[in-house]
Write a protein that holds these residues in place. Sequence first.
Motif, short mmCIF file in Angstrom:
data_model
loop_
_atom_site.label_atom_id
_atom_site.label_comp_id
_atom_site.label_asym_id
_atom_site.label_seq_id
_atom_site.Cartn_x
_atom_site.Cartn_y
_atom_site.Cartn_z
N ASP A 21 0.12 -5.95 6.59
CA ASP A 21 -0.73 -7.07 6.98
C ASP A 21 -2.10 -6.99 6.31
OD1 ASP A 21 -0.70 -9.46 8.52
OD2 ASP A 21 -2.06 -8.54 9.96
N ARG A 22 -2.62 -5.77 6.13
CA ARG A 22 -3.92 -5.62 5.47
C ARG A 22 -3.88 -6.12 4.03
NH1 ARG A 22 -4.64 -1.20 9.06
NH2 ARG A 22 -3.33 0.19 7.81
N LEU A 23 -2.74 -5.97 3.38
CA LEU A 23 -2.63 -6.44 1.99
C LEU A 23 -2.60 -7.96 1.90
CD1 LEU A 23 0.01 -3.96 0.50
CD2 LEU A 23 -2.48 -3.83 0.37
N LEU A 24 -2.32 -8.61 3.02
CA LEU A 24 -2.26 -10.08 3.04
C LEU A 24 -3.60 -10.72 3.38
CD1 LEU A 24 1.13 -10.44 4.96
CD2 LEU A 24 0.75 -10.82 2.50
N ALA A 25 -4.58 -9.89 3.72
CA ALA A 25 -5.88 -10.42 4.12
C ALA A 25 -6.63 -11.00 2.92
CB ALA A 25 -6.72 -9.32 4.78
N GLY A 26 -7.26 -12.15 3.13
CA GLY A 26 -8.09 -12.74 2.08
C GLY A 26 -7.28 -13.11 0.85
N ASP A 27 -7.91 -12.91 -0.31
CA ASP A 27 -7.27 -13.30 -1.57
C ASP A 27 -6.97 -12.07 -2.42
OD1 ASP A 27 -9.85 -12.62 -2.09
OD2 ASP A 27 -10.33 -14.40 -3.31
N ARG A 28 -6.47 -11.01 -1.81
CA ARG A 28 -6.17 -9.78 -2.53
C ARG A 28 -5.12 -10.05 -3.61
NH1 ARG A 28 -6.42 -4.67 1.59
NH2 ARG A 28 -6.48 -3.59 -0.43
N GLN A 29 -5.29 -9.40 -4.76
CA GLN A 29 -4.42 -9.60 -5.91
C GLN A 29 -3.51 -8.39 -6.05
OE1 GLN A 29 -7.26 -12.28 -8.83
NE2 GLN A 29 -7.63 -10.08 -8.85
N ILE A 30 -2.32 -8.49 -5.45
CA ILE A 30 -1.38 -7.37 -5.46
C ILE A 30 -0.45 -7.55 -6.66
CG2 ILE A 30 0.32 -6.08 -4.15
CD1 ILE A 30 -2.55 -6.13 -2.97
N LEU A 31 -0.62 -6.68 -7.63
CA LEU A 31 0.14 -6.79 -8.88
C LEU A 31 1.54 -6.20 -8.75
CD1 LEU A 31 -0.20 -7.67 -11.90
CD2 LEU A 31 -0.79 -5.28 -12.38
N ALA A 32 1.73 -5.27 -7.85
CA ALA A 32 3.05 -4.69 -7.62
C ALA A 32 3.14 -4.20 -6.18
CB ALA A 32 3.31 -3.54 -8.60
N PHE A 33 4.34 -4.33 -5.62
CA PHE A 33 4.59 -3.88 -4.25
C PHE A 33 6.05 -3.51 -4.14
CE2 PHE A 33 6.20 -4.86 0.02
CZ PHE A 33 5.42 -3.99 0.78
N ASP A 34 6.31 -2.31 -3.63
CA ASP A 34 7.68 -1.85 -3.44
C ASP A 34 7.72 -1.10 -2.11
OD1 ASP A 34 10.20 -0.61 -3.50
OD2 ASP A 34 10.17 -0.46 -5.69
N PRO A 35 8.45 -1.60 -1.11
CA PRO A 35 8.42 -0.99 0.22
C PRO A 35 9.28 0.26 0.34
CG PRO A 35 9.88 -2.87 0.24
CD PRO A 35 9.25 -2.84 -1.13
N ARG A 36 9.99 0.64 -0.71
CA ARG A 36 10.85 1.82 -0.60
C ARG A 36 10.03 3.08 -0.32
NH1 ARG A 36 14.45 1.45 -5.98
NH2 ARG A 36 12.46 0.63 -6.76
N GLY A 37 10.63 3.99 0.44
CA GLY A 37 9.97 5.26 0.72
C GLY A 37 8.65 5.07 1.44
N ARG A 38 7.61 5.75 0.95
CA ARG A 38 6.28 5.64 1.55
C ARG A 38 5.56 4.37 1.12
NH1 ARG A 38 4.67 10.77 -1.25
NH2 ARG A 38 2.55 10.01 -0.93
N GLY A 39 6.12 3.62 0.18
CA GLY A 39 5.53 2.36 -0.26
C GLY A 39 4.66 2.52 -1.48
N LEU A 40 4.87 1.66 -2.48
CA LEU A 40 4.09 1.65 -3.72
C LEU A 40 3.28 0.35 -3.78
CD1 LEU A 40 6.84 2.82 -6.26
CD2 LEU A 40 5.31 4.23 -4.86
N VAL A 41 2.01 0.46 -4.16
CA VAL A 41 1.12 -0.71 -4.21
C VAL A 41 0.23 -0.62 -5.45
CG1 VAL A 41 -0.61 -2.08 -3.00
CG2 VAL A 41 0.99 -0.69 -1.69
N THR A 42 0.04 -1.75 -6.11
CA THR A 42 -0.92 -1.85 -7.21
C THR A 42 -1.76 -3.11 -6.99
OG1 THR A 42 0.54 -0.75 -8.79
CG2 THR A 42 -1.19 -2.13 -9.71
N GLU A 43 -3.08 -2.94 -7.06
CA GLU A 43 -3.98 -4.06 -6.79
C GLU A 43 -4.96 -4.23 -7.94
OE1 GLU A 43 -6.78 -5.89 -3.20
OE2 GLU A 43 -6.08 -3.82 -3.08
#
Length: 396
Positions: A144-166
């Motif tokens: 939910d925090r990644l959905l706040a405002g206009d964050r620019q998430i370049l990559a997201f993968d929920p597998r395992g502990r989760g991968l995120v690129t912003e």
Amino acid sequence: MHRRRVKRILIGVFAGCAALVDAGAAAATAAASNEQLTITTPPAGSTAWVADHTLGRPLPDPATADPAAVAAFFASLSPAELDHLVAEYPLVVGNLDGAPPAVRYRANRVAITAERDRARQRAADTSQDATTRALAVSRANDSDRLLAGDRQILAFDPRGRGLVTEVWGDLATAQRVAVLVPGSDADLGHFDQSGDPLRSPAGMARALYAEEHAQSPGTRTAVIAWTGYVTPQGLGPDAVTSRLADAAAPRLNRLLAGLKQTAHPDAPPALLCHSYGSVVCGTAAPALHDAQPTDVVAFGSPGMGVDSAAELGTGVQVWAARNLSDWIGNVPYLEVGGLGHGADPTTHAFGAVSISSVGASGHTGYLAEGTASRHNFAAIALGHYGEVSGPSESQG
């Protein structure tokens, strides 16, 4: 006392790992070390994506397609076709290097929303045990925090502990791009920490972006916090071997290849590599070949997997920083039987350019406001090399 304790722990890890390997106790090693499973395959939905022929032509295989081919494919799509792919395969589109960043941001918003909603359902399922439900609540909140405002998430993968690129800034118009490669314990749950932001990839990237603008307001910049690999957890064997870095390096190189298609900076993106992230950068470096060398900044580094900067190839310019209170300086800088990461990048013999970190404290304080390291990292990312200070310049 703290430094001596950390040194004893790490030396004990080295010795303990070696003993287990010698004994052939691989299962015991994994159990004792909380060994992480690497993520090297394409995200969920990729099999269905490859089998989808509704557009009348093949879709680029996420496992093999070159980012240039991906970019050409997306340039050929109509708005309706693009909308269809984003809706049906958000995880695939959101992780395809070479796809337009704005499209990836949109796809990842769909994917993150779906992950949040799934986690909320698990949290509300009373047939699940308390631990499972608590973990689901945490995953829902992190998403939910990644959905706040206009964050620019370049990559997201929920597998395992989760991968995120912003991303901070506009990749499409940036003149200078920097990629922050974090070390141990970076994942979805620790990507952005409000209590101690500089312990998190997002907090470090945000600080770098602010410093760049303070130094050069007229330069269009973008900073990427890349938690695109499975990082070690704690001080187990994963932290003293290159196994996770070996899996991460192709993913980092693919990100950089994608940036060549979707971003147009004046120079190759600078890599700022913290702690174990410097092992990843060292592993990836030999594949970097541009008209200009790529700036690679190793800070708080346990080693880069080599004995000298020359071993990383002519495609990189290596810079190194470590403050006097960083416990990583007590790590044994060696490589024996696959354990350890080689020479200390901050020594003269290594051949990197040593830069000042005056004012920085501990292992995660390099981007604190007012530190020499924060100033120097931004100056390097901006290409203002004449403004970079060495240790003697800041201390003398």
